[in-house]
Design an enzyme around this catalytic site. Structure first.
Site, PDB file in Angstrom:
ATOM      1  N   ALA A  20       0.818  -1.213   0.000  1.00 26.57           N
ATOM      2  CA  ALA A  20       0.000   0.000   0.000  1.00 26.57           C
ATOM      3  C   ALA A  20       0.848   1.259   0.000  1.00 26.57           C
ATOM      4  O   ALA A  20       0.439   2.286  -0.560  1.00 26.57           O
ATOM      5  CB  ALA A  20      -0.928  -0.003   1.210  1.00 26.57           C
ATOM      6  N   THR A  21       2.023   1.221   0.635  1.00 27.33           N
ATOM      7  CA  THR A  21       2.869   2.414   0.649  1.00 27.33           C
ATOM      8  C   THR A  21       3.249   2.814  -0.768  1.00 27.33           C
ATOM      9  O   THR A  21       3.188   3.994  -1.137  1.00 27.33           O
ATOM     10  CB  THR A  21       4.135   2.161   1.489  1.00 27.33           C
ATOM     11  OG1 THR A  21       3.759   2.009   2.863  1.00 27.33           O
ATOM     12  CG2 THR A  21       5.115   3.326   1.372  1.00 27.33           C
ATOM     13  N   GLN A  80      -7.221  -0.762   5.744  1.00 28.82           N
ATOM     14  CA  GLN A  80      -7.878  -1.393   6.884  1.00 28.82           C
ATOM     15  C   GLN A  80      -9.350  -1.701   6.619  1.00 28.82           C
ATOM     16  O   GLN A  80      -9.954  -2.495   7.338  1.00 28.82           O
ATOM     17  CB  GLN A  80      -7.765  -0.490   8.123  1.00 28.82           C
ATOM     18  CG  GLN A  80      -6.350  -0.192   8.561  1.00 28.82           C
ATOM     19  CD  GLN A  80      -5.657  -1.388   9.185  1.00 28.82           C
ATOM     20  OE1 GLN A  80      -6.312  -2.322   9.636  1.00 28.82           O
ATOM     21  NE2 GLN A  80      -4.328  -1.357   9.238  1.00 28.82           N
ATOM     22  N   ALA A 139      -2.361  -6.708   0.768  1.00 32.92           N
ATOM     23  CA  ALA A 139      -2.766  -8.100   0.963  1.00 32.92           C
ATOM     24  C   ALA A 139      -2.624  -8.571   2.395  1.00 32.92           C
ATOM     25  O   ALA A 139      -3.465  -9.315   2.898  1.00 32.92           O
ATOM     26  CB  ALA A 139      -1.959  -9.006   0.033  1.00 32.92           C
ATOM     27  N   HIS A 140      -1.556  -8.164   3.077  1.00 32.09           N
ATOM     28  CA  HIS A 140      -1.286  -8.766   4.382  1.00 32.09           C
ATOM     29  C   HIS A 140      -2.213  -8.264   5.484  1.00 32.09           C
ATOM     30  O   HIS A 140      -2.171  -8.769   6.605  1.00 32.09           O
ATOM     31  CB  HIS A 140       0.190  -8.597   4.770  1.00 32.09           C
ATOM     32  CG  HIS A 140       0.575  -7.242   5.259  1.00 32.09           C
ATOM     33  ND1 HIS A 140       0.730  -6.960   6.599  1.00 32.09           N
ATOM     34  CD2 HIS A 140       0.885  -6.107   4.604  1.00 32.09           C
ATOM     35  CE1 HIS A 140       1.117  -5.698   6.746  1.00 32.09           C
ATOM     36  NE2 HIS A 140       1.212  -5.165   5.547  1.00 32.09           N
ATOM     37  N   THR A 162       8.872  -7.005 -12.579  1.00 33.17           N
ATOM     38  CA  THR A 162       8.315  -8.350 -12.720  1.00 33.17           C
ATOM     39  C   THR A 162       7.391  -8.676 -11.551  1.00 33.17           C
ATOM     40  O   THR A 162       7.779  -8.544 -10.387  1.00 33.17           O
ATOM     41  CB  THR A 162       9.441  -9.392 -12.779  1.00 33.17           C
ATOM     42  OG1 THR A 162      10.303  -9.074 -13.873  1.00 33.17           O
ATOM     43  CG2 THR A 162       8.887 -10.792 -12.952  1.00 33.17           C
ATOM     44  N   CYS A 198       4.375   0.759  11.947  1.00 34.07           N
ATOM     45  CA  CYS A 198       5.362   1.491  11.155  1.00 34.07           C
ATOM     46  C   CYS A 198       6.073   2.556  11.978  1.00 34.07           C
ATOM     47  O   CYS A 198       7.176   2.981  11.636  1.00 34.07           O
ATOM     48  CB  CYS A 198       4.687   2.148   9.952  1.00 34.07           C
ATOM     49  SG  CYS A 198       3.844   0.974   8.878  1.00 34.07           S
TER      50      CYS A 198
END
Length: 362
Positions: free
Chosen positions: A68-69, A170, A188-189, A225, A307
């Site tokens: 996301a960053t 979130q 995803a995480h 890739t 973070c």
């Protein structure tokens, strides 16, 4: 170990893991290669792309990113020239990026929030005017769980001729993402998928200036890739979020009610009603959260954003709610979800309450 830090990351869904294994072990071809094995890997990527997109507004284009960053940076740095409006409780990936752009001469406005964590709408209406090119807002706050009025902010942005970027990290799969967003960043995480992959959804006709140049992958907007394994894991995790949405919602709401009873001596930070229930940010007078974290070694919880952990500074989100430094340092974040049991919450509450009482004792 009891895991109650779902806002930092979520446990990988077993189904996502199983989907990734063949692509790591056997089907290792580059998905951008033209031969049969490459095309087979590319097909796996496209299946995943479709699954992830099903929880986003209709139409548009989905770009896979490293997280996301990166997605937020592509959207913010690649947006048209003009002013930027965001909110004081945004993630550092937003606030630090707009600060850098501000130093280059961009006009940046950071909107205040009330004690409930909701954006000051009067300030928003005054700031989102012609000349602004981008409005950025988090749907569900990562530290306090407050749900911002993203749909209303998007409408204000469009009336001013600006784009609206939603940080839905979130909220994705848990809270409905407004259809009037122009860009959406996800990870995803945070939804039981693998780390190292996220996505940026773009409404048709929206095309940020690329940050990364090279092979021209992802429509020329994100060269590099792709990992079919990470994409597949994300796709399966997204599918499960959709298929298990109702069961997950009921489970989380039940755990939230239980937790509110068990932490009756604590004060909730942020709105009591406009919030995602799987995130409880709680404070207690006379408590030092860092000491509590050190003492409760059998419970994984947090003091705020992972973070920003280790900075030693009170959370910028909690300070934006007008909490004192002492109140902010006496706050903890408890996050739970699909794989959390009632017993987990009960045992964690017992440990935290005992540690807090011992700390507060004269």
């Amino acid at each position: 170990m009891i895991y109650l830090d779902y806002q930092a990351t979520t446990p990988l869904a077993p189904e996502a893991f199983e989907a990734m294994v063949p692509l790591l072990r056997d089907q290792f071809a580059n998905p951008h290669s033209a031969h049969r094995l490459g095309r087979a890997a590319a097909a796996q990527v496209e299946v995943a792309r479709d699954e992830v997109a099903r929880l986003l507004p209709p139409g548009g284009k989905l770009l896979f990113t490293s997280g996301a960053t990166e997605a937020l940076n592509i959207a913010i740095q690649g947006a048209p020239a003009g002013g930027i409006v965001t909110i004081a409780t945004e993630h550092a990936a937003v606030l630090d990026t707009v600060e850098v752009l501000g130093r280059t001469g961009r006009d940046v406005t950071v909107l205040p929030v009330g004690t409930d964590g909701l954006v000051d709408m009067e300030a928003a209406r005054a700031a989102i005017v012609p000349g602004v090119s981008l409005v950025v807002a988090m749907l569900v706050n990562n530290e306090i769980g407050v749900i911002q009025p993203a749909e209303v902010l998007a409408d204000l942005a469009h009336r001013a001729g600006a784009l609206f970027l939603c940080d839905a990290v979130q909220g994705y799969g848990r809270v409905a993402i407004p259809d009037n967003c122009d860009m959406v960043a996800i990870s995803a995480h945070k939804v039981h998928g693998p780390k190292g992959i996220g996505a940026l959804w773009l409404r048709d006709g929206v095309k940020p200036v690329p940050l990364i140049h090279g092979g021209g992958q992802e429509g020329g907007l994100r060269s590099g890739t792709l990992s079919p394994a990470l994409c597949a894991g994300f796709g399966v995790a997204a599918r499960l979020m959709r298929e298990k949405a109702e069961a997950d919602r009921v489970h989380v709401e039940e755990l939230a009610l239980l937790a509110r009873d068990l932490f009756a001596g604590w004060t909730l930070n942020g709105s009591d009603s406009h919030r995602y229930p799987g995130n409880l940010n709680l404070r207690r007078d006379g408590i030092d959260g860092a000491r509590l974290l050190s003492h409760c070694r059998t419970v994984a919880f947090s003091l705020g954003s992972a973070c920003a952990s280790g900075s030693g500074r009170p959370s910028h989100v909690l300070r934006a709610l007008w909490l004192t430094d002492g109140q902010a340092r006496g706050s903890v974040r408890i996050g739970f979800g699909r794989y959390t049991s009632r017993d987990d919450v009960e045992r964690a509450a017992e440990a935290l309450n005992e540690a807090a009482a011992a700390q507060a004792a004269p």
